[in-house]
Scaffold this active site. Structure first.
Site, PDB file in Angstrom:
ATOM      1  N   ASP A 221       0.809  -1.226   0.000  1.00 10.39           N
ATOM      2  CA  ASP A 221       0.000   0.000   0.000  1.00 10.39           C
ATOM      3  C   ASP A 221       0.842   1.276   0.000  1.00 10.39           C
ATOM      4  O   ASP A 221       0.313   2.377   0.152  1.00 10.39           O
ATOM      5  CB  ASP A 221      -0.961   0.020   1.188  1.00 10.39           C
TER       6      ASP A 221
ATOM      7  N   GLU B  50      14.316  -3.164  10.938  1.00 12.89           N
ATOM      8  CA  GLU B  50      15.238  -2.647   9.919  1.00 12.89           C
ATOM      9  C   GLU B  50      16.676  -2.646  10.428  1.00 12.89           C
ATOM     10  O   GLU B  50      17.602  -3.083   9.724  1.00 12.89           O
ATOM     11  CB  GLU B  50      14.833  -1.226   9.506  1.00 12.89           C
TER      12      GLU B  50
END
Length: 356
Positions: free
Chosen positions: A208, A294
């Site tokens: 998205d 991350e």
């Protein structure tokens, strides 16, 4: 002498004049009626002629409209043929590194819509391999259909998130890490199937998010690990590395957990495929603190701030936005049907991608 006497009577003269007047009026009326009848006949004949012409013109218009419909259909057919032929043209430029675009995805009301929109973006990018990993026990025909229609080189995988790590419908997005199993499944596929690949870039792209096509050109520049600004993320308009005058990274402007080794979003970096192939243990985990997915991944690849490559014109441009499709406001009954993936009518099933 007798007539002159009669004429001398005024009333007789008046009567005769009146008779003459009425006789004249009668003849005039008769002539007028005859004239009107002739005009009516002429007008009626004219109307009939115009009606026939109108019918003829209407027939011509109908034929032209029908021909126009045929021509429009032919144009659409030709457009489709052109698109199909273009899609079959070689998409590979051997001098351009491949991008391995990893997209974790899970079933929700907007999944089909989000993946459809993303497919149209990626279809414009040459030398891209789309790795879509579903959070499911089996591959979904609806997702397979999107991949097939996109004509993008792709790999369709699945990996189920453990039930104790799955969020409920009303849980905030940050409650639990998302896409862990799916990203790992894609990384393992790369390590197993692409072990002989020498060049390429790996990127994690949410279904998205919003991507400017320029970001893909930036990815291809990555030699080790590239980084760039991301819009609308972390409670900020833009999260970005802050650079020294010499172009090296000084720090990051993140306000949420800025103490993280790499306080950036998953959309903010891409790594060379050689790092993924040479670091088989560099995977994602449910056991790291919130927000550290991350950082942990990049550290396991041996990445440090000083050897990251600032891209997007030295981090002065934004080419990717961490947009999110808003959850629809549904009734409890609809949420229950969505969770169980059952009870949909045919139109709802098609919209949600459960119509097979």
């Amino acid at each position: 002498m007798f007539p002159s006497r009669l004429l001398e009577k005024w009333w007789l003269r008046a009567f005769i004049a009146l008779v003459i007047f009425f006789v004249w009026q009668l003849f005039y009326a008769i002539n007028r009626v005859q004239s009107l009848e002739e005009e009516r006949a002429t007008l009626q004949a004219t109307i009939e002629v115009l009606t026939r012409k109108s019918d003829g013109l209407r027939t011509q218009i109908f034929e032209k409209e029908r021909n126009l419909v045929r021509l429009n259909g032919k144009v659409e057919e030709i457009d489709t043929q052109i698109r199909d032929h273009l899609s079959l043209l070689p998409r590979v430029n051997r001098s351009t590194p491949f991008i391995y675009f990893i997209t974790p995805t899970h079933f929700r009301a907007a999944q089909r819509a989000d993946l459809t929109r993303l497919s149209y973006t990626l279809s414009h990018v040459p030398n891209l391999h789309w790795i879509v990993v579903e959070d499911s026990d089996e591959l979904t025909p609806s997702i397979a259909g999107i991949l097939k229609r996109s004509k993008i080189p792709n790999t369709h995988l699945n990996a189920r998130t453990p039930s104790d790590q799955k969020m409920r419908y009303d849980d905030p997005n940050w409650t639990l890490p998302r896409g862990v199993e799916q990203r790992n499944r894609a990384l393992l596929w790369i390590q197993n199937q692409l072990s002989g690949v020498k060049e390429g870039v790996v990127y994690f792209g949410d279904d998205d998010n919003t991507y400017d096509l320029k970001i893909f050109g930036e990815m291809r520049k990555v030699k080790n690990a590239g980084v760039w600004p991301v819009g609308i993320v972390g409670g900020m308009f833009v999260e970005t590395p802050i650079l020294e005058k010499n172009g090296s990274i000084s720090h990051f402007n993140a306000v949420w957990k800025p103490e993280r080794p790499f306080p950036i979003d998953m959309a903010a970096f891409a790594v060379n495929i050689s790092l993924v192939l040479s670091n088989a243990n560099a995977l994602f985990s449910f056991d790291v603190p919130r927000g550290y997915q991350e950082s942990t991944f990049l550290e396991n690849l041996g990445i440090h701030r000083y050897n990251m490559e600032p891209l997007a014109e030295m981090c002065t441009k934004v080419y990717v936005w961490h947009t999110r499709t808003e959850k629809p406001k549904l009734s409890k009954e609809s949420i229950d049907r969505l969770t169980k993936k059952t009870g949909f009518n045919s139109l709802e099933a098609h919209a949600l991608g459960v119509d097979n």
